[in-house]
Design an enzyme around this catalytic site. Structure first.
Site, mmCIF file in Angstrom:
data_model
loop_
_atom_site.group_PDB
_atom_site.id
_atom_site.type_symbol
_atom_site.label_atom_id
_atom_site.label_comp_id
_atom_site.label_asym_id
_atom_site.label_seq_id
_atom_site.Cartn_x
_atom_site.Cartn_y
_atom_site.Cartn_z
ATOM 1 N N CYS A 78 0.819 -1.209 0.000
ATOM 2 C CA CYS A 78 0.000 0.000 0.000
ATOM 3 C C CYS A 78 0.854 1.260 0.000
ATOM 4 O O CYS A 78 1.793 1.393 0.795
ATOM 5 C CB CYS A 78 -0.907 -0.004 1.231
ATOM 6 S SG CYS A 78 -2.009 1.420 1.322
ATOM 7 N N CYS A 84 -1.378 6.049 6.888
ATOM 8 C CA CYS A 84 -2.571 5.376 7.412
ATOM 9 C C CYS A 84 -2.131 4.474 8.553
ATOM 10 O O CYS A 84 -1.125 3.778 8.465
ATOM 11 C CB CYS A 84 -3.232 4.551 6.305
ATOM 12 S SG CYS A 84 -4.555 3.472 6.877
ATOM 13 N N CYS A 181 -7.993 0.067 -0.508
ATOM 14 C CA CYS A 181 -7.551 -0.575 0.728
ATOM 15 C C CYS A 181 -7.212 -2.031 0.441
ATOM 16 O O CYS A 181 -8.053 -2.785 -0.068
ATOM 17 C CB CYS A 181 -8.639 -0.498 1.803
ATOM 18 S SG CYS A 181 -8.184 -1.368 3.328
ATOM 19 N N PHE A 335 -20.050 -13.901 27.511
ATOM 20 C CA PHE A 335 -19.812 -12.824 26.533
ATOM 21 C C PHE A 335 -20.079 -13.362 25.120
ATOM 22 O O PHE A 335 -19.254 -13.246 24.227
ATOM 23 C CB PHE A 335 -18.379 -12.287 26.638
ATOM 24 C CG PHE A 335 -17.970 -11.854 28.009
ATOM 25 C CD1 PHE A 335 -18.250 -10.571 28.464
ATOM 26 C CD2 PHE A 335 -17.313 -12.740 28.865
ATOM 27 C CE1 PHE A 335 -17.877 -10.178 29.742
ATOM 28 C CE2 PHE A 335 -16.937 -12.354 30.142
ATOM 29 C CZ PHE A 335 -17.221 -11.070 30.581
ATOM 30 N N GLU A 356 -24.901 -12.643 27.670
ATOM 31 C CA GLU A 356 -24.414 -11.424 27.005
ATOM 32 C C GLU A 356 -25.171 -10.228 27.565
ATOM 33 O O GLU A 356 -26.373 -10.311 27.828
ATOM 34 C CB GLU A 356 -24.626 -11.546 25.488
ATOM 35 C CG GLU A 356 -24.452 -10.287 24.678
ATOM 36 C CD GLU A 356 -23.059 -9.714 24.760
ATOM 37 O OE1 GLU A 356 -22.949 -8.473 24.871
ATOM 38 O OE2 GLU A 356 -22.081 -10.492 24.708
ATOM 39 N N ASP A 406 -15.303 -15.401 26.047
ATOM 40 C CA ASP A 406 -14.689 -14.549 25.020
ATOM 41 C C ASP A 406 -14.908 -13.098 25.436
ATOM 42 O O ASP A 406 -15.734 -12.385 24.861
ATOM 43 C CB ASP A 406 -15.325 -14.839 23.659
ATOM 44 C CG ASP A 406 -14.647 -14.093 22.519
ATOM 45 O OD1 ASP A 406 -13.623 -13.424 22.767
ATOM 46 O OD2 ASP A 406 -15.149 -14.157 21.374
ATOM 47 N N CYS A 433 -8.405 -11.517 22.652
ATOM 48 C CA CYS A 433 -7.844 -10.638 21.627
ATOM 49 C C CYS A 433 -6.760 -9.750 22.215
ATOM 50 O O CYS A 433 -6.252 -8.852 21.539
ATOM 51 C CB CYS A 433 -8.939 -9.790 20.980
ATOM 52 S SG CYS A 433 -9.768 -8.669 22.132
#
Length: 476
Positions: A78, A84, A181, A335, A356, A406, A433
């Site tokens: 890119c 960016c 992109c 979650f 949740e 999660d 994550c």
């Protein structure tokens, strides 16, 4: 050189030995002094940097020049790389990216979690490290971010009053005008180009956060890899039915073989969040359908769905593998979001209970269960930060042999984690994550009588610093 002899603005030379958060890297001067360098760098780069701040235990510096490039460097695809903030690792060979992400997890588990020699498996890499995103969110702005080469010109290359692309890092007002992109499929890039032309030809005004004026706010595009469908959601400050019909006609005429639904979300809020207060259906059904394994999921404009469909299947297969379910098992999914993990596991156990806090996510989860005829999957709206509400909800159901959690990036609330461990399932499968949160929560899980038996990283976001992982804890 003694620390007292360093001064702000002085040039220093060092080799980069590790990557840090955001766009910072780590190295040491020849005398051992630690330095955090801001800049898009690779491990092994020999650099010149200017001292920005002198801290108690290290120096902060800004990159001036790469003197000797690392052998791990590649040419970024890119042309916006470095400006960016999206693909901060595109200049590093993909195999090396995976090694760096694995090291990031190991470091967190050792230094934050206190784990000794954690057995972190090699990263499950993406078959397609480019064009993998099924959702891209572009922003409009009345203030275009000027590229470095434009700053020396007497006149900008194009109008500074219109931009459609991504916010420049750390700047919520200016937007980098992006024409392509590399994380988006070609169909999304085609919609991006058509939308830009449509808006410029009609001289439509871009939104300004400073004055809270302007019509165009966001362009959100979603795609279904399985069904080859597109969803185009133009977010604006008000609804113009005639203009939206014209927009739909332009897209349909230019992409006649593309199945597409077109929406107009409208918001009057003074922010840049691409979430409408009201939604208008312009064309199509208002949703697209994606398949994960044997399951179909209807995705609306504002519903959550994993943004890399192919890697999501790898991630969920790993959850299924380490869970080792029996057909008589009860599973809790904490979650649970829109229910994708719970439903993915549902063919291999007796029942799944998903919890949740988001009302809209629970509604979507129930719709997905009905769509896939999974009557033995139950979803409940519960605030998992409220341990009493969590206990009350779970007491209505059988004790689980396996709990899957999660949590959000910050990890689990201590009370929720305490309740989960007190339930004492045979296995806890923690999907993360954020390596730091996994390390911290994982340490508490082990203090509760569990041991870490498996830790598998899955690269959901190639060319970024993000890494997902599946950790399995078994009761001792």
């Amino acid at each position: 050189m003694e620390k007292e002899q360093y001064r702000k603005g002085a040039l220093i030379e060092l080799s980069i030995t590790d990557l840090a958060e955001k766009n910072q890297c780590f190295g040491r001067l020849d005398n051992g002094m630690a330095v955090m360098v801001t800049g898009m760098l690779a491990v092994g780069d020999r650099v010149s940097a200017a001292i920005k701040k002198i801290r108690q235990r290290y120096i902060e510096a800004t990159l001036v020049e790469v003197l000797i490039p690392s052998g791990d460097r590649v040419t970024p695809e890119c042309g916006f790389f470095g400006v960016c903030g999206g693909c901060k690792m595109m200049h590093i060979a993909y195999e090396v990216q995976k090694e760096l992400k694995r090291k990031k997890i190991i470091d967190a588990m050792v230094h934050i979690g206190g784990f000794e020699n954690p057995q972190v498996k090699p990263v499950m890499g993406a078959v397609a490290p480019l064009h993998y995103r099924n959702k891209i969110e572009f922003s409009f702005s009345a203030r275009r971010y000027l590229m470095p080469g434009e700053l020396v010109l007497e006149k900008p290359l194009s109008s500074p009053d219109f931009a459609l692309g991504f916010h420049a890092p750390g700047n919520f007002e200016k937007v980098l005008d992006v024409d392509y992109c590399y994380l988006a499929p070609s169909s999304m890039n085609e919609v991006l180009a058509l939308t830009r032309s449509f808006c410029l030809e009609r001289e439509l005004s871009a939104y300004s956060t400073r004055s809270n004026t302007g019509y165009l706010r966001n362009l959100v595009i979603r795609s279904s890899e399985h069904r080859r469908q597109l969803m185009v959601n133009l977010v604006t400050s008000w609804h113009d039915s005639e203009l939206m019909r014209s927009y739909a006609e332009v897209l349909s005429a230019a992409m006649p073989n593309q199945e597409m639904t077109i929406l107009n979300n409208v918001t009057t809020r003074k922010n840049t969040v691409a979430l409408g207060e009201e939604e208008f259906l312009v064309a199509g059904d208002g949703f697209i359908t994606e398949r994960l394994g044997k399951l179909d999921f209807n995705i609306s404009a504002n519903s959550f769905f994993q943004t890399n469909s192919a890697q999501t299947v790898l991630l969920y297969d790993e959850i299924l593998r380490v869970a080792g379910l029996d057909i008589g098992d009860t599973v809790y999914d904490l979650f649970c979001g829109t229910g994708t993990i719970a439903l993915y596991l549902s063919d291999y156990c007796r029942q799944v209970i998903g919890l949740e806090v988001s009302e809209s996510s629970v509604a979507d989860a129930r719709k997905n269960a009905a769509l896939n005829q999974r009557e033995h999957v139950l979803f409940m709206q519960v605030d998992l930060n409220d341990h009493r509400a969590m206990v009350d909800a779970l007491q209505r159901h059988d004790k689980p042999r396996v709990i899957v959690t999660d949590p959000p990036r910050a990890g689990m609330h201590p009370k929720a984690l305490e309740v989960m461990v007190r339930i004492a399932p045979e296995k806890i499968v923690y999907v993360s994550c954020n390596p730091a949160s996994l390390a911290r929560d994982g340490s508490e899980i082990c203090k509760g009588g569990y041991r870490l038996t498996s830790l598998q990283p899955v690269d959901m976001f190639p060319h970024t610093s993000h890494i997902e992982s599946v950790a399995c804890f078994e009761r001792e």
